[in-house]
Design a protein around this motif. Structure first.
Motif, PDB file in Angstrom:
ATOM      1  N   PRO A   1      -3.495   7.904   6.573  1.00  0.00           N
ATOM      2  CA  PRO A   1      -2.601   7.157   7.447  1.00  0.00           C
ATOM      3  C   PRO A   1      -1.219   6.916   6.870  1.00  0.00           C
ATOM      4  O   PRO A   1      -0.263   6.839   7.608  1.00  0.00           O
ATOM      5  CB  PRO A   1      -3.327   5.834   7.672  1.00  0.00           C
ATOM      6  CG  PRO A   1      -4.288   5.731   6.558  1.00  0.00           C
ATOM      7  CD  PRO A   1      -4.654   7.135   6.183  1.00  0.00           C
ATOM      8  N   TRP A   2      -1.077   6.794   5.542  1.00  0.00           N
ATOM      9  CA  TRP A   2       0.243   6.529   5.001  1.00  0.00           C
ATOM     10  C   TRP A   2       1.157   7.717   5.198  1.00  0.00           C
ATOM     11  O   TRP A   2       2.362   7.587   5.126  1.00  0.00           O
ATOM     12  CB  TRP A   2       0.160   6.111   3.550  1.00  0.00           C
ATOM     13  CG  TRP A   2      -0.456   4.758   3.401  1.00  0.00           C
ATOM     14  CD1 TRP A   2      -0.524   3.778   4.360  1.00  0.00           C
ATOM     15  CD2 TRP A   2      -1.092   4.225   2.266  1.00  0.00           C
ATOM     16  NE1 TRP A   2      -1.171   2.679   3.871  1.00  0.00           N
ATOM     17  CE2 TRP A   2      -1.531   2.921   2.583  1.00  0.00           C
ATOM     18  CE3 TRP A   2      -1.345   4.726   1.004  1.00  0.00           C
ATOM     19  CZ2 TRP A   2      -2.183   2.116   1.685  1.00  0.00           C
ATOM     20  CZ3 TRP A   2      -2.003   3.911   0.099  1.00  0.00           C
ATOM     21  CH2 TRP A   2      -2.420   2.628   0.448  1.00  0.00           C
TER      22      TRP A   2
ATOM     23  N   VAL B   1       6.410   7.196   2.763  1.00  0.00           N
ATOM     24  CA  VAL B   1       5.172   6.862   2.055  1.00  0.00           C
ATOM     25  C   VAL B   1       4.246   8.075   2.118  1.00  0.00           C
ATOM     26  O   VAL B   1       4.015   8.632   3.187  1.00  0.00           O
ATOM     27  CB  VAL B   1       4.468   5.636   2.682  1.00  0.00           C
ATOM     28  CG1 VAL B   1       3.168   5.324   1.956  1.00  0.00           C
ATOM     29  CG2 VAL B   1       5.386   4.436   2.698  1.00  0.00           C
ATOM     30  N   ARG B   2       3.727   8.473   0.948  1.00  0.00           N
ATOM     31  CA  ARG B   2       2.817   9.610   0.879  1.00  0.00           C
ATOM     32  C   ARG B   2       1.555   9.205   0.137  1.00  0.00           C
ATOM     33  O   ARG B   2       1.630   8.508  -0.874  1.00  0.00           O
ATOM     34  CB  ARG B   2       3.488  10.786   0.157  1.00  0.00           C
ATOM     35  CG  ARG B   2       4.655  11.348   0.960  1.00  0.00           C
ATOM     36  CD  ARG B   2       5.569  12.216   0.127  1.00  0.00           C
ATOM     37  NE  ARG B   2       6.166  11.571  -1.033  1.00  0.00           N
ATOM     38  CZ  ARG B   2       7.139  10.645  -0.971  1.00  0.00           C
ATOM     39  NH1 ARG B   2       7.600  10.227   0.188  1.00  0.00           N
ATOM     40  NH2 ARG B   2       7.645  10.129  -2.089  1.00  0.00           N
TER      41      ARG B   2
ATOM     42  N   VAL C   1      -0.480   6.882  -4.335  1.00  0.00           N
ATOM     43  CA  VAL C   1       0.450   6.461  -3.281  1.00  0.00           C
ATOM     44  C   VAL C   1       1.862   6.531  -3.847  1.00  0.00           C
ATOM     45  O   VAL C   1       2.142   5.963  -4.901  1.00  0.00           O
ATOM     46  CB  VAL C   1       0.142   5.017  -2.815  1.00  0.00           C
ATOM     47  CG1 VAL C   1       1.111   4.598  -1.725  1.00  0.00           C
ATOM     48  CG2 VAL C   1      -1.288   4.904  -2.339  1.00  0.00           C
ATOM     49  N   GLU C   2       2.736   7.233  -3.141  1.00  0.00           N
ATOM     50  CA  GLU C   2       4.137   7.332  -3.536  1.00  0.00           C
ATOM     51  C   GLU C   2       4.979   6.695  -2.436  1.00  0.00           C
ATOM     52  O   GLU C   2       4.790   6.994  -1.251  1.00  0.00           O
ATOM     53  CB  GLU C   2       4.528   8.787  -3.728  1.00  0.00           C
ATOM     54  CG  GLU C   2       3.728   9.462  -4.834  1.00  0.00           C
ATOM     55  CD  GLU C   2       3.965  10.948  -4.903  1.00  0.00           C
ATOM     56  OE1 GLU C   2       4.845  11.363  -5.666  1.00  0.00           O
ATOM     57  OE2 GLU C   2       3.265  11.666  -4.161  1.00  0.00           O
TER      58      GLU C   2
ATOM     59  N   ALA D   1      11.944   6.062  -7.286  1.00  0.00           N
ATOM     60  CA  ALA D   1      10.605   6.341  -6.766  1.00  0.00           C
ATOM     61  C   ALA D   1       9.601   5.323  -7.311  1.00  0.00           C
ATOM     62  O   ALA D   1       9.731   4.851  -8.437  1.00  0.00           O
ATOM     63  CB  ALA D   1      10.182   7.747  -7.150  1.00  0.00           C
ATOM     64  N   GLY D   2       8.623   4.984  -6.501  1.00  0.00           N
ATOM     65  CA  GLY D   2       7.535   4.108  -6.915  1.00  0.00           C
ATOM     66  C   GLY D   2       6.216   4.795  -6.620  1.00  0.00           C
ATOM     67  O   GLY D   2       6.073   5.421  -5.572  1.00  0.00           O
ATOM     68  N   ALA D   3       5.266   4.723  -7.535  1.00  0.00           N
ATOM     69  CA  ALA D   3       3.976   5.367  -7.327  1.00  0.00           C
ATOM     70  C   ALA D   3       2.880   4.574  -8.017  1.00  0.00           C
ATOM     71  O   ALA D   3       3.102   3.941  -9.046  1.00  0.00           O
ATOM     72  CB  ALA D   3       3.988   6.798  -7.858  1.00  0.00           C
ATOM     73  N   GLY D   4       1.705   4.625  -7.421  1.00  0.00           N
ATOM     74  CA  GLY D   4       0.563   3.946  -7.992  1.00  0.00           C
ATOM     75  C   GLY D   4      -0.720   4.690  -7.713  1.00  0.00           C
ATOM     76  O   GLY D   4      -0.772   5.542  -6.826  1.00  0.00           O
TER      77      GLY D   4
END
Length: 131
Positions: A21-22, A28-29, A50-51, A111-114
């Motif tokens: 869904p993201w 949002v990826r 999640v990016e 960029a933010g990622a988790g």
């Protein structure tokens, strides 16, 4: 694309099990990394990367189980309903209990990622939009 159309696509994707869904939310990826039955009957473990682009985020939602997020890059902010926002930088984690209504966003300029790991009820959608 109109904001209402993007929101409608997001909500539709949330209702479909097994979808990403993201991917429906601009900036949002989500990349599925692992989905495996748990040793606890009726539960499974799901892990995703999640990016989130700067200034973007995921609308309010819940999960049918606990979530643990570890930030691997940049800054991410979790916004649980009724609680103070939680600002996380690379190397930090947050625990979000099952059913907690929350949103997430990247308040930074890069960029933010988790890596998010979910311990959830098997067969239920991973993400449900909040009302």
């Amino acid at each position: 694309m109109a904001r209402s159309t993007v929101k409608a696509l997001f909500l539709l994707a949330l209702a479909l099990p097994g979808t990403a869904p993201w991917a429906q939310v601009a900036g949002v990826r989500r990349t599925d990394l692992l989905r495996h039955d748990s040793t606890v009957p009726g539960r499974e473990v799901v892990e995703v990367r999640v990016e989130v682009d700067p200034g973007r985020g995921v609308p309010r939602h819940t999960h049918p189980g606990d979530e643990v997020l570890y930030v691997v890059e940049g800054t991410l902010e979790y916004l649980p309903d009724g609680q103070a926002p939680v600002l996380l930088k690379a190397g930090q984690s947050v625990f979000i209990p099952a059913g907690t209504v929350h949103a997430a966003r990247n308040p930074g300029t890069g960029a933010g990622a988790g890596i998010a790991t979910y311990f959830v009820e098997k067969g239920k959608p991973l993400i449900t939009p909040a009302k």
